[in-house]
Design an enzyme around this catalytic site. Sequence first.
Site, mmCIF file in Angstrom:
data_model
loop_
_atom_site.group_PDB
_atom_site.id
_atom_site.type_symbol
_atom_site.label_atom_id
_atom_site.label_comp_id
_atom_site.label_asym_id
_atom_site.label_seq_id
_atom_site.Cartn_x
_atom_site.Cartn_y
_atom_site.Cartn_z
ATOM 1 N N LYS A 142 69.639 33.430 63.687
ATOM 2 C CA LYS A 142 68.886 34.121 62.649
ATOM 3 C C LYS A 142 69.122 35.620 62.791
ATOM 4 O O LYS A 142 69.676 36.088 63.799
ATOM 5 C CB LYS A 142 67.394 33.794 62.739
ATOM 6 C CG LYS A 142 66.775 34.078 64.083
ATOM 7 C CD LYS A 142 65.303 33.646 64.118
ATOM 8 C CE LYS A 142 64.687 33.925 65.486
ATOM 9 N NZ LYS A 142 63.266 33.545 65.539
ATOM 10 N N ASP A 158 69.849 35.993 72.473
ATOM 11 C CA ASP A 158 68.729 35.046 72.509
ATOM 12 C C ASP A 158 69.191 33.597 72.662
ATOM 13 O O ASP A 158 69.342 32.874 71.680
ATOM 14 C CB ASP A 158 67.848 35.212 71.272
ATOM 15 C CG ASP A 158 67.113 36.537 71.280
ATOM 16 O OD1 ASP A 158 66.009 36.603 71.825
ATOM 17 O OD2 ASP A 158 67.677 37.527 70.756
#
Length: 287
Positions: A142, A158
């Site tokens: 994202k 991440d």
Amino acid sequence: MPKTRKIFKNEVGDDVILDDLDIKLGEGLNGKVSLMELNGMKVAVKTVRPSLMGSNRKDSLEILKHEASIMKILKDDHVLKFYGLVHNENEWSLIMEYAENGTLQSRMAFPMTEEEMLKILADIVEGIQYLHETQILHRDLKSDNIYFKNDGTAVIGDYGLAIRLGSPEEIFDHGSSGHFLRSAPEVIKSEPYGIKSDVYSFGILLAEIISEESAEEFEYTEDFCLDFEHFHKNFVKRTNDFTGILLQLVKCCTSLDPSTRPTFIDIRRRLMEIESSTKLKENSVLI
């Protein structure tokens, strides 16, 4: 700039000294990310909250250690660099590259040229292709997990939800994934899924970039799939050949059937074709 010196131990027991610059880069339920210095180099440091108790702290530590185990095997210019997992009496911390030019989420608040868009997409695709070739499924692709280095290169970060694959064809039927609206329909429905679930998430990210809107604004079908026709009709502001080609990519990447979604090798090849076509048109105008 005031500094607080912190002394940690790394995984082999050696001292690691970090200078905390007292600048918070991010924060979540389980911890925070701070700007620190390691041997004079600015780094981002993800720390598990010392205040977490019992099973919450144990789970957060396991996620942090898992993320470190993924990051330490990654060696590519399009993924965040890993500098170590350290701890002291009070806290565990993951040291990683500091990408000082922010996230794609913040960048998307401003209009992009076609050239900028292509460069960012090419960087992301190269990063995810590398992950898949290294048999890593990201599962949380994202805009706020895409960072920009000082030279403008987009890098992927991440890895708390990432998992290692036994083979590129491996299929999973369990485990959590990332943000609901950016997860593939098969993941949401707890059906078997594999690397094509990252392709779907990339398709949603591409739709956000094209439309300059968040996935929360889009419509979805009963099967939890992007309603492409509604998206095309209501969210696409640019109408030219460039946007048309990217829209076809969105449609392919967000297909309900994972087997019909392209691989990142296919996507990268298509982006290179778009770039070549764009350059040819620019040259013809100059002539």
